[in-house]
Design a protein around this motif. Structure first.
Motif, PDB file in Angstrom:
ATOM      1  N   LEU A  15     -11.984   7.359  11.408  1.00 57.78           N
ATOM      2  CA  LEU A  15     -10.986   6.308  11.184  1.00 57.78           C
ATOM      3  C   LEU A  15     -11.435   5.344  10.096  1.00 57.78           C
ATOM      4  CD1 LEU A  15     -10.034   5.540  14.908  1.00 57.78           C
ATOM      5  CD2 LEU A  15      -8.514   6.531  13.178  1.00 57.78           C
ATOM      6  N   LEU A  16     -12.729   4.983  10.123  1.00 55.21           N
ATOM      7  CA  LEU A  16     -13.209   3.991   9.162  1.00 55.21           C
ATOM      8  C   LEU A  16     -13.347   4.564   7.762  1.00 55.21           C
ATOM      9  CD1 LEU A  16     -15.805   2.029  11.319  1.00 55.21           C
ATOM     10  CD2 LEU A  16     -13.586   1.217  10.503  1.00 55.21           C
ATOM     11  N   SER A  17     -13.380   5.897   7.645  1.00 48.18           N
ATOM     12  CA  SER A  17     -13.598   6.472   6.320  1.00 48.18           C
ATOM     13  C   SER A  17     -12.296   6.891   5.619  1.00 48.18           C
ATOM     14  CB  SER A  17     -14.557   7.661   6.408  1.00 48.18           C
ATOM     15  OG  SER A  17     -14.017   8.654   7.249  1.00 48.18           O
ATOM     16  N   VAL A  18     -11.135   6.694   6.248  1.00 50.91           N
ATOM     17  CA  VAL A  18      -9.873   7.068   5.589  1.00 50.91           C
ATOM     18  C   VAL A  18      -9.611   6.108   4.421  1.00 50.91           C
ATOM     19  CG1 VAL A  18      -7.384   7.388   5.872  1.00 50.91           C
ATOM     20  CG2 VAL A  18      -8.927   7.896   7.781  1.00 50.91           C
ATOM     21  N   PRO A  19      -9.403   6.648   3.197  1.00 56.33           N
ATOM     22  CA  PRO A  19      -9.122   5.774   2.037  1.00 56.33           C
ATOM     23  C   PRO A  19      -7.779   5.052   2.228  1.00 56.33           C
ATOM     24  CG  PRO A  19      -9.529   8.063   1.355  1.00 56.33           C
ATOM     25  CD  PRO A  19      -9.396   8.070   2.840  1.00 56.33           C
ATOM     26  N   THR A  20      -7.671   3.826   1.702  1.00 58.24           N
ATOM     27  CA  THR A  20      -6.420   3.066   1.895  1.00 58.24           C
ATOM     28  C   THR A  20      -5.241   3.782   1.229  1.00 58.24           C
ATOM     29  OG1 THR A  20      -7.146   1.666   0.093  1.00 58.24           O
ATOM     30  CG2 THR A  20      -7.266   0.728   2.278  1.00 58.24           C
ATOM     31  N   ALA A  21      -5.501   4.527   0.131  1.00 57.06           N
ATOM     32  CA  ALA A  21      -4.401   5.247  -0.528  1.00 57.06           C
ATOM     33  C   ALA A  21      -3.770   6.247   0.452  1.00 57.06           C
ATOM     34  CB  ALA A  21      -4.918   5.974  -1.764  1.00 57.06           C
ATOM     35  N   GLU A  22      -4.609   6.862   1.255  1.00 54.80           N
ATOM     36  CA  GLU A  22      -4.136   7.823   2.258  1.00 54.80           C
ATOM     37  C   GLU A  22      -3.333   7.088   3.354  1.00 54.80           C
ATOM     38  OE1 GLU A  22      -4.105  10.935   2.493  1.00 54.80           O
ATOM     39  OE2 GLU A  22      -3.799  11.334   4.630  1.00 54.80           O
ATOM     40  N   LEU A  23      -3.833   5.939   3.770  1.00 55.02           N
ATOM     41  CA  LEU A  23      -3.106   5.142   4.781  1.00 55.02           C
ATOM     42  C   LEU A  23      -1.742   4.728   4.230  1.00 55.02           C
ATOM     43  CD1 LEU A  23      -5.891   2.753   6.231  1.00 55.02           C
ATOM     44  CD2 LEU A  23      -5.019   4.879   7.221  1.00 55.02           C
ATOM     45  N   LYS A  24      -1.713   4.380   2.928  1.00 61.84           N
ATOM     46  CA  LYS A  24      -0.467   3.927   2.310  1.00 61.84           C
ATOM     47  C   LYS A  24       0.559   5.062   2.298  1.00 61.84           C
ATOM     48  CE  LYS A  24       1.967   0.891  -0.173  1.00 61.84           C
ATOM     49  NZ  LYS A  24       3.096   1.647  -0.666  1.00 61.84           N
ATOM     50  N   ARG A  25       0.094   6.261   1.960  1.00 63.70           N
ATOM     51  CA  ARG A  25       0.980   7.431   1.920  1.00 63.70           C
ATOM     52  C   ARG A  25       1.584   7.670   3.316  1.00 63.70           C
ATOM     53  NH1 ARG A  25       1.075  12.116   3.310  1.00 63.70           N
ATOM     54  NH2 ARG A  25      -1.030  12.171   4.177  1.00 63.70           N
ATOM     55  N   ARG A  26       0.733   7.581   4.366  1.00 69.65           N
ATOM     56  CA  ARG A  26       1.210   7.794   5.740  1.00 69.65           C
ATOM     57  C   ARG A  26       2.183   6.699   6.159  1.00 69.65           C
ATOM     58  NH1 ARG A  26      -4.204   8.024   8.964  1.00 69.65           N
ATOM     59  NH2 ARG A  26      -2.723   7.519  10.598  1.00 69.65           N
ATOM     60  N   ALA A  27       1.855   5.454   5.783  1.00 66.78           N
ATOM     61  CA  ALA A  27       2.722   4.325   6.158  1.00 66.78           C
ATOM     62  C   ALA A  27       4.098   4.458   5.494  1.00 66.78           C
ATOM     63  CB  ALA A  27       2.058   3.005   5.763  1.00 66.78           C
ATOM     64  N   ALA A  76       5.592   7.178   4.649  1.00 63.75           N
ATOM     65  CA  ALA A  76       6.319   8.250   5.327  1.00 63.75           C
ATOM     66  C   ALA A  76       6.954   7.739   6.631  1.00 63.75           C
ATOM     67  CB  ALA A  76       5.383   9.420   5.618  1.00 63.75           C
ATOM     68  N   ILE A  77       6.220   6.908   7.380  1.00 64.99           N
ATOM     69  CA  ILE A  77       6.774   6.364   8.630  1.00 64.99           C
ATOM     70  C   ILE A  77       7.921   5.399   8.318  1.00 64.99           C
ATOM     71  CG2 ILE A  77       6.267   4.966  10.694  1.00 64.99           C
ATOM     72  CD1 ILE A  77       3.426   6.172  10.638  1.00 64.99           C
ATOM     73  N   ILE A  97       2.353  -1.495   8.474  1.00 59.32           N
ATOM     74  CA  ILE A  97       3.802  -1.497   8.351  1.00 59.32           C
ATOM     75  C   ILE A  97       4.243  -2.812   8.973  1.00 59.32           C
ATOM     76  CG2 ILE A  97       5.947  -0.337   9.011  1.00 59.32           C
ATOM     77  CD1 ILE A  97       4.161   2.205   9.451  1.00 59.32           C
ATOM     78  N   ALA A  98       4.778  -3.708   8.129  1.00 57.57           N
ATOM     79  CA  ALA A  98       5.193  -5.022   8.626  1.00 57.57           C
ATOM     80  C   ALA A  98       6.666  -4.959   9.019  1.00 57.57           C
ATOM     81  CB  ALA A  98       4.966  -6.077   7.555  1.00 57.57           C
ATOM     82  N   GLU A 113      -2.976  12.467  13.206  1.00 57.11           N
ATOM     83  CA  GLU A 113      -2.183  13.388  14.030  1.00 57.11           C
ATOM     84  C   GLU A 113      -1.249  12.645  14.996  1.00 57.11           C
ATOM     85  OE1 GLU A 113      -5.490  13.297  13.895  1.00 57.11           O
ATOM     86  OE2 GLU A 113      -6.411  13.342  15.884  1.00 57.11           O
ATOM     87  N   MET A 114      -1.390  11.316  15.085  1.00 64.20           N
ATOM     88  CA  MET A 114      -0.508  10.538  15.961  1.00 64.20           C
ATOM     89  C   MET A 114       0.708   9.983  15.221  1.00 64.20           C
ATOM     90  SD  MET A 114      -1.746  10.751  18.927  1.00 64.20           S
ATOM     91  CE  MET A 114      -0.796   9.541  19.816  1.00 64.20           C
ATOM     92  N   ASP A 115       0.765  10.152  13.907  1.00 70.25           N
ATOM     93  CA  ASP A 115       1.830   9.530  13.105  1.00 70.25           C
ATOM     94  C   ASP A 115       3.236   9.888  13.592  1.00 70.25           C
ATOM     95  OD1 ASP A 115      -0.049   8.303  11.608  1.00 70.25           O
ATOM     96  OD2 ASP A 115       0.442   9.285   9.702  1.00 70.25           O
ATOM     97  N   SER A 116       3.457  11.176  13.893  1.00 71.55           N
ATOM     98  CA  SER A 116       4.826  11.565  14.238  1.00 71.55           C
ATOM     99  C   SER A 116       5.208  10.991  15.608  1.00 71.55           C
ATOM    100  CB  SER A 116       4.972  13.089  14.205  1.00 71.55           C
ATOM    101  OG  SER A 116       4.169  13.662  15.202  1.00 71.55           O
ATOM    102  N   ILE A 117       4.242  10.950  16.533  1.00 74.90           N
ATOM    103  CA  ILE A 117       4.512  10.361  17.856  1.00 74.90           C
ATOM    104  C   ILE A 117       4.788   8.861  17.711  1.00 74.90           C
ATOM    105  CG2 ILE A 117       3.546   9.940  20.158  1.00 74.90           C
ATOM    106  CD1 ILE A 117       1.880  12.492  19.759  1.00 74.90           C
ATOM    107  N   LEU A 118       4.012   8.242  16.822  1.00 77.12           N
ATOM    108  CA  LEU A 118       4.202   6.808  16.565  1.00 77.12           C
ATOM    109  C   LEU A 118       5.598   6.556  15.986  1.00 77.12           C
ATOM    110  CD1 LEU A 118       3.117   3.901  16.290  1.00 77.12           C
ATOM    111  CD2 LEU A 118       2.061   4.575  14.131  1.00 77.12           C
TER     112      LEU A 118
END
Ligand SMILES: *Cc1c(COP(=O)(O)O)cnc(C)c1O
Length: 454
Positions: free
Chosen positions: A351-363, A365-366, A400-401, A441-446
């Protein structure tokens, strides 16, 4: 004279004979339904007494709701979208698959807990974990108890009962949840010898305090706060040379238990266990479920003579780990034998090693999935790694605000009570869904959980 309406209420027995009860009895069992009916009748009685209204029969809808609430376990699985990876109220570190599987096997089947299968002889349950701690950290020896608080209590009790332990005033901290260094010290039977001031403690202060009553020098990592500005305290190597000179063991309570260098994840200054040992600390204490990323445990590593003494303390039995935790700890430590594997498998590290660019892409998408239902934007932010009893370190993140029409508190409550429950964070009138603490892997459930309540 009007009839007493209380008399019109049916008995529990009568209610249970009602055909409407049959389905509920099948689902929840007779005892639980009787309990719910009794509680519902009590409520009716109370309503009648206060409102003096005419009785109506107990309400089946209310009884069913009551039963659902009674049947729900207090410990429910939740999605941690607070951003706080090590959230004490949410169980701190989630386990690696390997560790969870080991705990499951230990729970379900007999195992060689205290047995050497080669010789058939009895062996300490600490054997496996001890070997791993030796290999991973270069420690002479090691042992495990229920948590770091227990590690501190048993170490002080065994090595310093009725004698003095020297601690800097700057380290008399409260870590949270009732862990206050002076109180732990009192509970263990050791006598606290405070030295220095909140911001400055010099090596000379330690040396002056050493006398015939001195049992130990204790250093405590401040963990959840920092003093900035005019500060000074000797480092562990200085304390070790002082201790050696006077024949006083030095214990280093480092707390978070970093086995890898967290500077690579933007967390500088987290003390590494191996470094403290290399500097010569006689014992190093740390938690299993903070940065180590394993189950709740307290690890004690260092000189064999001291570890053996601690293991012989009769109180050890009250603090020792159970087989499931021991198996999970063993499996977690085993992953660290191959650091590249630890990075891939241990959730905290992952969790701590995920780059913010990757988090942004996932956010993003949600956000696109919930677009139109609520005002939602994905943006960069910072979050704490731990809450309360954990390091005050922050890491960059993406949130995601959400600005729900019903207000932030009401919306966050709805999220908590959803299925699955989602824990968010509220800042400046917005509800933040922080992906730093959410495995991909929890993104779609979220997203589904969010859509469901929007
Ligand atoms: C967290 C912490 C503790 C308490 O550890 P638990 O495993 O929660 O009992 C003790 N000392 C330090 C320095 C800590 O950071």
């Amino acid at each position: 004279m009007p009839e007493n309406p209380l008399r019109q209420l049916p008995s529990v027995h009568q209610v249970l004979e009602d055909p409407a009860a049959f389905g509920l009895i099948e689902r929840h069992g007779r005892a639980a339904v009787a309990e719910a009916v009794r509680a519902e009748l009590d409520d009716c009685r109370r309503r009648l007494k206060t409102a003096r209204e005419k009785s109506d029969a107990p309400l089946w809808g209310q009884i069913a709701t009551r039963l659902e609430r009674m049947a729900a376990p207090a410990l429910r699985r939740v999605i941690n979208a607070t951003g706080i990876v090590l959230h004490t109220n949410l169980g701190r570190a989630p386990l690696a698959e390997e560790a969870a599987q080991a705990a499951y096997d230990a729970a379900r089947y007999p195992l060689s807990l205290e047995l050497d299968l080669d010789s058939g002889d009895r062996r300490s349950r600490q054997h496996g974990v001890r070997q791993l701690l030796q290999r991973l950290l270069g420690a002479e020896s090691g042992t495990a108890v229920n948590n770091c608080a227990a590690a501190t209590v048993i170490a002080l009790r065994t090595l310093a009962m009725g004698r003095e332990v020297i601690v800097s005033r700057g380290q008399l901290v409260e870590i949270g949840g009732g862990f206050r260094v002076p109180e732990i010290m009192a509970a263990s039977g050791a006598i606290l010898r405070e030295i220095g001031t909140t911001n400055i403690t010099r090596l000379g202060d330690y040396e002056e305090a050493i006398g015939p009553q001195t049992a130990l020098i204790l250093r405590v990592h401040q963990s959840n706060f920092r003093i900035h500005g005019f500060t000074q305290s000797p480092d562990i190597a200085d304390l070790v040379s002082l201790g050696r000179k006077h024949n006083v063991p030095v214990i280093d309570d480092v707390g978070s238990g970093a086995l890898v260098d967290y500077a690579q994840f933007g967390l500088p200054g987290e003390p590494m266990v191996a470094e403290s040992l290399r500097a010569g600390a006689d014992l190093v204490l740390f938690s299993g479920d903070k940065l180590l990323g394993g189950p709740q445990a307290g690890l004690i590593v260092g000189r064999t003579e001291l570890v053996t003494q601690i293991e012989r303390d009769p109180m050890m039995r009250a603090m020792r780990l159970d087989k499931m935790t021991l198996a999970a700890l063993d499996a977690t430590l085993r992953l660290y034998l191959r650091p590249e594997l630890a990075l891939q498998r241990i959730p905290v590290l992952k969790l701590l090693s995920v780059p913010t660019a990757e988090l942004k892409r996932r956010a993003d998408a949600i956000v696109s999935q919930i677009a139109g239902r609520v005002s939602a934007v994905a943006r960069e932010d910072v979050t704490f790694v731990g809450g309360g009893s954990l390091p005050d370190q922050t890491v960059p993140t993406v949130v995601i605000a959400l600005q729900p029409a019903e207000g932030d508190e009401a919306f966050a409550q709805k999220l908590r009570c959803g299925e699955p429950a989602v824990l968010s964070r509220i800042t400046g009138g917005a509800v933040l869904i922080d992906l730093r603490s959410v495995p991909a892997e929890m993104d779609s459930i979220l997203a589904t959980a969010l859509t469901a309540i929007l």
